[in-house]
Design an enzyme around this catalytic site. Structure first.
Site, PDB file in Angstrom:
ATOM      1  N   GLU A 195      28.656 -41.527  73.147  1.00  0.00           N
ATOM      2  CA  GLU A 195      28.615 -42.996  73.154  1.00  0.00           C
ATOM      3  C   GLU A 195      29.335 -43.582  74.369  1.00  0.00           C
ATOM      4  OE1 GLU A 195      26.611 -43.402  70.988  1.00  0.00           O
ATOM      5  OE2 GLU A 195      27.020 -42.048  69.330  1.00  0.00           O
ATOM      6  N   ARG A 299      27.774 -46.920  84.587  1.00  0.00           N
ATOM      7  CA  ARG A 299      26.359 -47.182  84.289  1.00  0.00           C
ATOM      8  C   ARG A 299      25.899 -48.458  84.976  1.00  0.00           C
ATOM      9  NH1 ARG A 299      23.220 -50.154  80.618  1.00  0.00           N
ATOM     10  NH2 ARG A 299      25.087 -51.170  79.792  1.00  0.00           N
ATOM     11  N   GLY A 316       8.699 -52.341  75.725  1.00  0.00           N
ATOM     12  CA  GLY A 316       8.122 -53.424  74.944  1.00  0.00           C
ATOM     13  C   GLY A 316       6.817 -53.966  75.502  1.00  0.00           C
ATOM     14  N   ASP A 391      19.555 -42.281  76.572  1.00  0.00           N
ATOM     15  CA  ASP A 391      19.274 -41.290  75.538  1.00  0.00           C
ATOM     16  C   ASP A 391      17.940 -40.632  75.866  1.00  0.00           C
ATOM     17  OD1 ASP A 391      21.566 -41.709  74.086  1.00  0.00           O
ATOM     18  OD2 ASP A 391      20.651 -43.111  72.681  1.00  0.00           O
ATOM     19  N   TRP A 445      29.806 -47.743  75.186  1.00  0.00           N
ATOM     20  CA  TRP A 445      28.590 -48.483  75.527  1.00  0.00           C
ATOM     21  C   TRP A 445      27.956 -49.065  74.279  1.00  0.00           C
ATOM     22  CZ3 TRP A 445      23.701 -45.327  77.350  1.00  0.00           C
ATOM     23  CH2 TRP A 445      23.289 -44.462  76.345  1.00  0.00           C
ATOM     24  N   ASP A 506      27.435 -39.541  64.369  1.00  0.00           N
ATOM     25  CA  ASP A 506      26.120 -39.947  63.865  1.00  0.00           C
ATOM     26  C   ASP A 506      26.192 -40.581  62.489  1.00  0.00           C
ATOM     27  OD1 ASP A 506      24.221 -38.654  65.963  1.00  0.00           O
ATOM     28  OD2 ASP A 506      25.652 -37.091  65.449  1.00  0.00           O
TER      29      ASP A 506
END
Length: 607
Positions: A195, A299, A316, A391, A445, A506
């Site tokens: 994360e 990032r 999208g 990811d 993040w 998780d």
């Protein structure tokens, strides 16, 4: 193969983080090993297919991919290797049944789409068989060939900033390094910290949770994440944008000995320019041996949103395959996104050829976005680098066209004179200096940039159990009595495995997001209950010198169910066990266990 240009104007460092929680032997559908089957079919094998295409055509990939240790353990698990072809066969049968239905209905377009799915999963079986069931070997090939760099992550994706003992943080990282070396044949150089969660060294108090003993636990001086990584021979990691933007910069462009940092005033001026803030790596400041300072890459926010967002980003787009709408019982998808807020009943049919055209357009747009972002620093002494971490499961599983998009980006950068080259993080660090030392705040993040996703009113109860288990494990491993018998070693090793599984971030993520809350709660309680069973077994062994038949059978059952990390070492959890990074580059191992002690070696800034 065409080589990366010697003097590019800027660099793009893609990083994909592949991870799934431990699901083998813990359910099938809708939650369980089906997740692993889907990710393997829709992300991991398509990524390997993409790399094969690039290798065939002499196109460099030069990106990082993090394979979490718990994912490696599952991909190598005999049960997955046996069951995955059965899953793929079911998908092919379902596609053929859909095809027959659509033929009967007179829908030629959906008939062809059903055939598309049949071919897709048939190709997946062929790819899996060509690897002889060894997906890890596929990634190892491209790593050894220099096309990618494989990174590690924490062993079970424990959220390091909130773990309750230094030993647990170290054990997550050390177990990860050991697992990575076992599966991939070499030590990792970089790590995806789960994360992007970071915490610096300093005084720490246990979070306020509804647990009486937690309030009684004293705070303590904790180690920073950077120290744990450095001790374990790791060179770099990633953090979210705001941690660098909120950092305190130590005014020195000079790094540890051997870093080849040019002692040039122009380098310092370059590093201090505002537009460079997010497009250069930094050494992480802290009270540790800074001869082996760890590097952090921030990032990039603009490209991150463009690639990740399902509302405003590429996934999208109207033409791409919709993730949510599926035809049952086979579960194949025949509809396109249509719009970010379109009701699922109003989705229009999917046209693969239209999506393929959009892939080309979006890849070109992305390259232009990277160019515009880095352009202000193109003439700098040190080329800028844009870190784009995502990811891995976004590419293929969530965004079906993602692997094709990534391949197209690589081809554009190879075939056109953009002034930008892809590069792995290690190669960038070999060529160019870090900008400075920085002292970062803690954060992640996740939502709000802090710890809220993992520690909130719905998840705080899990930490009451985690902290209790971590402290108990440290006590047992420190005492060392587990070494005195084979049975004691078995029990304590499994105790450590269950602790790692309890610590998996998780479970809190599934609870907080509601994606699979019941499953997240059930899995956490399962591993906590098994931990308590093992605790009782250990105490029975200490008291009686043996276990009865019932407990021996139960121990074997737990070992069989959660048989990951076969080389797990309880020494990692012993109090006072730290690691001292070796100074000789010729040493085969990157670290050695030593008693905890402050380094007497001066940092490079003290020399």
């Amino acid at each position: 193969m065409k080589k990366v240009k010697d003097t590019p104007a800027g660099f793009l460092a893609f990083t994909l983080h592949a991870h799934l929680p431990y699901v083998v032997n813990h359910g099938t559908w809708p939650h369980g090993i089906e997740w692993l089957h889907e990710a393997a079919a829709e992300t991991y094998l398509p990524l390997l297919r993409m790399l094969r295409n690039l290798e065939r055509d002499g196109v460099p990939a030069n990106f990082n991919i993090s394979l979490s240790p718990v994912l490696l353990e599952q991909l190598a698990h005999p049960y997955f290797i046996a069951e995955f072809p059965k899953y793929l066969t079911r998908k092919i049968v379902a596609a053929r049944e859909d095809e027959a239905y659509f033929i009967q209905s007179g829908d030629a377009h959906l008939t062809e789409t059903a055939r598309f799915w049949s071919r897709y999963f048939a190709t997946t079986i062929e790819d899996f068989n060509a690897l002889q069931g060894d997906i890890i070997a596929g990634f190892r090939h491209y790593n050894d060939a220099g096309m990618i760099e494989i990174l590690t992550s924490a062993a079970t994706h424990g959220y390091l900033p909130l773990l309750g003992t230094d030993e647990s943080v170290r054990a997550q990282v050390r177990s990860a390094v050991a697992s990575h070396a076992r599966h991939l044949g070499r030590q990792p150089q970089g790590i995806w910290v789960p994360e992007c969660g970071y915490r610096p060294a300093g005084f720490w108090e246990y979070p306020a949770i509804d647990s009486p003993e937690a309030e009684a636990r004293p705070g303590f001086e904790r180690v920073g994440v950077e120290q744990v990584l450095s001790e374990s021979g790791l060179d770099y990691f990633f953090v979210d944008t705001h941690l660098v933007e909120e950092s305190r910069r130590i005014p020195s462009p000079y790094g540890p000995p051997g870093s080849h940092v040019p002692r040039d005033p122009n380098t310092e001026q370059t590093a201090q320019r505002p537009q460079r803030t997010l497009y250069q790596p930094y050494y992480v400041n802290g009270p540790y041996d800074e001869r082996f300072a760890v590097t952090v890459f921030p990032r990039d926010p603009s490209t991150g949103l463009q690639v990740w967002s399902g509302d405003t980003g590429y996934p999208g787009d109207f033409n791409y395959l919709d993730f949510h709408k599926k035809r049952f019982p086979g579960g194949h998808r025949y509809w396109q996104v249509t719009g970010p807020h379109v009701d699922i009943g109003d989705k229009q049919v999917y046209w693969p050829q239209h999506a393929a055209e959009r892939v080309k357009e979006h890849a070109s747009h992305f390259v232009s976005l990277v160019y515009d972002t880095l352009y202000p620093s193109f003439n700098d002494l040190v080329p800028p680098v844009l870190a784009a971490p995502f990811d891995a499961e976004l590419f293929g599983h969530w965004w079906f066209e993602g692997p094709s998009w990534l391949e197209t980006v690589c081809r554009i950068l190879h075939e056109h004179e953009t002034g930008i080259a892809t590069i792995t993080c290690s190669r960038y660090l070999e060529r160019y200096p870090r900008a400075a030392f920085i002292a970062m705040p803690e954060g992640s993040w996740g939502a709000e940039g802090r710890h809220h996703v993992w520690m909130n009113a719905d998840t705080s109860w899990t930490y009451a159990h985690i902290y209790r288990a971590e402290i108990y494990t440290r006590e047992v491993c420190t005492a060392g009595k587990w070494r005195e018998s084979e049975l004691g070693t078995r029990i304590v090793k499994q105790l450590c495995r269950e602790l790692l599984l309890i610590e998996s971030s998780d479970w809190q993520f599934l609870i907080t997001t509601g994606a699979a809350r019941d499953y997240g709660e059930m899995r956490f309680l399962t591993h906590n209950d098994q931990f308590l069973e093992l605790k009782a077994m250990w105490e029975a062994l200490e008291h009686d010198g043996s276990l009865n038949e019932h407990l021996m059978k139960r121990l074997a059952e737990i070992e069989q169910r959660d048989n990951i990390f076969p080389g797990i070492d309880p020494e990692f959890w012993a109090a006072g066990a730290a690691e001292s990074r070796r100074t000789s580059a010729s040493d085969a191992e990157p670290y050695e266990a030593v008693p905890a002690a402050s380094s007497e070696t001066a940092s490079p800034r003290d020399q």
